[in-house]
Enzyme design. Structure first.
Site, PDB file in Angstrom:
ATOM      1  N   TYR A  22      37.881  43.326  53.308  1.00 32.57           N
ATOM      2  CA  TYR A  22      37.859  44.343  52.519  1.00 32.57           C
ATOM      3  C   TYR A  22      39.277  45.895  53.286  1.00 32.57           C
ATOM      4  CZ  TYR A  22      35.325  41.358  49.232  1.00 32.57           C
ATOM      5  OH  TYR A  22      35.102  40.558  48.067  1.00 32.57           O
ATOM      6  N   HIS A  79      34.603  36.691  38.367  1.00 39.51           N
ATOM      7  CA  HIS A  79      34.365  35.188  38.031  1.00 39.51           C
ATOM      8  C   HIS A  79      32.951  34.646  37.199  1.00 39.51           C
ATOM      9  CE1 HIS A  79      36.066  35.569  41.345  1.00 39.51           C
ATOM     10  NE2 HIS A  79      35.017  37.007  41.957  1.00 39.51           N
ATOM     11  N   HIS A  99      43.124  41.821  43.359  1.00 36.51           N
ATOM     12  CA  HIS A  99      42.146  41.377  43.721  1.00 36.51           C
ATOM     13  C   HIS A  99      42.797  41.619  45.278  1.00 36.51           C
ATOM     14  CE1 HIS A  99      40.591  39.207  41.349  1.00 36.51           C
ATOM     15  NE2 HIS A  99      40.400  38.537  40.564  1.00 36.51           N
ATOM     16  N   ARG A 110      34.451  31.444  43.371  1.00 40.60           N
ATOM     17  CA  ARG A 110      35.834  32.950  43.803  1.00 40.60           C
ATOM     18  C   ARG A 110      36.556  32.073  42.782  1.00 40.60           C
ATOM     19  NH1 ARG A 110      33.560  37.004  46.349  1.00 40.60           N
ATOM     20  NH2 ARG A 110      31.366  36.130  47.721  1.00 40.60           N
TER      21      ARG A 110
END
Ligand code: DQA
Length: 146
Positions: A22, A79, A99, A110
């Protein structure tokens, strides 16, 4: 033009949370990145982050007649949550799914997104840039050009 940016569970832990996935930049850095995008596009942003599904549902429902668009990263609720998808359906505010990572190239679980059908578009896999793509991609829908 008012857009509500909704971020789901653990996105407030950006910078600490799995930085290899991330990134190292933190949540306030994400918000200031989005603010810049909004400034460039004449958008008035508002932000909501929660780790609780029902609170996200409430935020979406409260946006009714207050916001022109919604950019949402439901995080793990992407999800699992029919409730969040149904809330987006209920208010019928044009929405974009976003995302940081490419959820199609990660674990199989996912690959399912309950909000995908409800959203006008999905931007993913580009880190903070995904939010720019989602926001700018949503604009034509808010201006009734699409
Ligand atoms: C995420 C992807 C989700 O699968 C995950 O649960 C997240 C973040 C992303 O931004 O890449 O929390 O939505």
């Amino acid at each position: 033009m008012k857009i509500l940016f909704i971020n789901g569970p653990s996105l407030n832990m950006l910078g600490i949370r799995e930085p290899e996935l991330y990134g190292k930049a933190d949540y306030p850095a994400l918000l200031s990145f989005i603010e810049d995008v909004c400034r460039q596009n004449g958008i008035e942003p508002a932000f909501f982050q929660s780790n609780h599904e029902g609170d996200i549902v409430d935020a979406i429902l409260s946006a009714y007649q207050k916001f022109d668009g919604i950019v949402i990263n439901p995080a793990a609720y992407t999800h699992t949550s029919i409730a969040i998808a149904d809330a987006l359906r209920a208010v019928a505010i044009p929405a974009a799914e976003v995302h940081l990572t490419d959820i199609n190239r990660r674990e199989d679980y996912r690959k399912i997104s309950f909000v995908r059908d409800v959203c006008k578009l999905c931007a993913m896999g580009k880190g903070f840039e995904s939010y720019k793509e989602a926001t700018e991609g949503l604009l034509p829908y808010l201006k009734n050009e699409k």
